[in-house]
Design a protein around this motif. Structure first.
Motif, mmCIF file in Angstrom:
data_model
loop_
_atom_site.group_PDB
_atom_site.id
_atom_site.type_symbol
_atom_site.label_atom_id
_atom_site.label_comp_id
_atom_site.label_asym_id
_atom_site.label_seq_id
_atom_site.Cartn_x
_atom_site.Cartn_y
_atom_site.Cartn_z
ATOM 1 N N THR A 22 0.843 -1.186 0.000
ATOM 2 C CA THR A 22 0.000 0.000 0.000
ATOM 3 C C THR A 22 0.882 1.240 0.000
ATOM 4 O OG1 THR A 22 -0.170 0.140 2.406
ATOM 5 C CG2 THR A 22 -1.857 -1.153 1.277
ATOM 6 N N VAL A 23 0.374 2.291 -0.636
ATOM 7 C CA VAL A 23 1.055 3.583 -0.633
ATOM 8 C C VAL A 23 -0.002 4.650 -0.386
ATOM 9 C CG1 VAL A 23 2.449 5.237 -1.921
ATOM 10 C CG2 VAL A 23 2.766 2.798 -2.314
ATOM 11 N N ALA A 24 0.217 5.454 0.633
ATOM 12 C CA ALA A 24 -0.661 6.584 0.921
ATOM 13 C C ALA A 24 0.131 7.858 0.674
ATOM 14 C CB ALA A 24 -1.136 6.545 2.370
ATOM 15 N N LEU A 34 -4.255 12.166 0.525
ATOM 16 C CA LEU A 34 -4.612 12.641 -0.808
ATOM 17 C C LEU A 34 -5.056 11.485 -1.696
ATOM 18 C CD1 LEU A 34 -1.625 15.090 -1.315
ATOM 19 C CD2 LEU A 34 -3.967 15.678 -0.668
ATOM 20 N N VAL A 35 -4.242 10.448 -1.766
ATOM 21 C CA VAL A 35 -4.495 9.306 -2.648
ATOM 22 C C VAL A 35 -3.938 8.061 -1.978
ATOM 23 C CG1 VAL A 35 -4.033 8.332 -4.930
ATOM 24 C CG2 VAL A 35 -4.204 10.790 -4.689
ATOM 25 N N ASN A 36 -4.635 6.930 -2.135
ATOM 26 C CA ASN A 36 -4.154 5.649 -1.623
ATOM 27 C C ASN A 36 -4.140 4.624 -2.739
ATOM 28 O OD1 ASN A 36 -3.940 5.915 1.464
ATOM 29 N ND2 ASN A 36 -5.901 6.870 0.988
ATOM 30 N N ALA A 42 4.689 -5.564 -6.045
ATOM 31 C CA ALA A 42 5.535 -4.413 -5.729
ATOM 32 C C ALA A 42 5.023 -3.129 -6.373
ATOM 33 C CB ALA A 42 6.956 -4.682 -6.194
ATOM 34 N N ILE A 43 5.110 -2.037 -5.625
ATOM 35 C CA ILE A 43 4.843 -0.690 -6.106
ATOM 36 C C ILE A 43 6.122 0.105 -5.880
ATOM 37 C CG2 ILE A 43 3.511 1.425 -5.761
ATOM 38 C CD1 ILE A 43 1.252 -0.213 -4.631
ATOM 39 N N VAL A 78 3.570 -4.595 3.059
ATOM 40 C CA VAL A 78 4.451 -3.434 3.071
ATOM 41 C C VAL A 78 3.575 -2.196 2.937
ATOM 42 C CG1 VAL A 78 6.411 -2.300 1.975
ATOM 43 C CG2 VAL A 78 6.265 -4.805 1.979
ATOM 44 N N HIS A 79 3.592 -1.335 3.954
ATOM 45 C CA HIS A 79 2.763 -0.131 3.965
ATOM 46 C C HIS A 79 3.671 1.090 3.909
ATOM 47 C CE1 HIS A 79 -0.583 -2.706 4.993
ATOM 48 N NE2 HIS A 79 0.139 -3.204 5.987
ATOM 49 N N ASN A 80 3.395 1.968 2.958
ATOM 50 C CA ASN A 80 4.223 3.156 2.765
ATOM 51 C C ASN A 80 3.396 4.419 2.907
ATOM 52 O OD1 ASN A 80 6.880 1.980 1.592
ATOM 53 N ND2 ASN A 80 5.218 0.888 0.585
#
Length: 91
Positions: A22-24, A34-36, A42-43, A78-80
């Protein structure tokens, strides 16, 4: 560090499938999300100072935080969190 090892030994993990990523993107001035994004693979994670485009809007990354965990089903997670600001205006 020993505490981390003990916790890891108690959490079952699987490596037979993709990790949850995840990417926030967070406004560095207001703290608002703003965006998730979420993916079963993988990102790419930007680095501080990098200019990136999110939904056709250019932003500059100011800070990145990454957390590594195990999802409920045992897959790696994996949380970013990526803090961003508007780029400086150019003359």
């Amino acid at each position: 560090m020993q505490h981390l090892r003990e916790l890891a030994d108690k959490i079952p993990t699987r490596s037979d499938s993709y990790a949850v990523h995840t990417v926030a993107f967070i406004d560095a001035h207001t703290g608002l999300d703003l965006v998730n994004f979420m993916a079963q693979g993988a990102i790419a994670i930007p680095t501080p100072g990098q200019l990136v485009t999110v939904h056709n809007v250019k932003v500059v990354v100011t800070e990145v935080e990454t957390a590594y965990e195990a999802a409920e089903d045992g897959r790696p997670a994996v949380h970013n969190s990526v803090w961003v600001v508007a780029p400086a205006k150019r003359d």
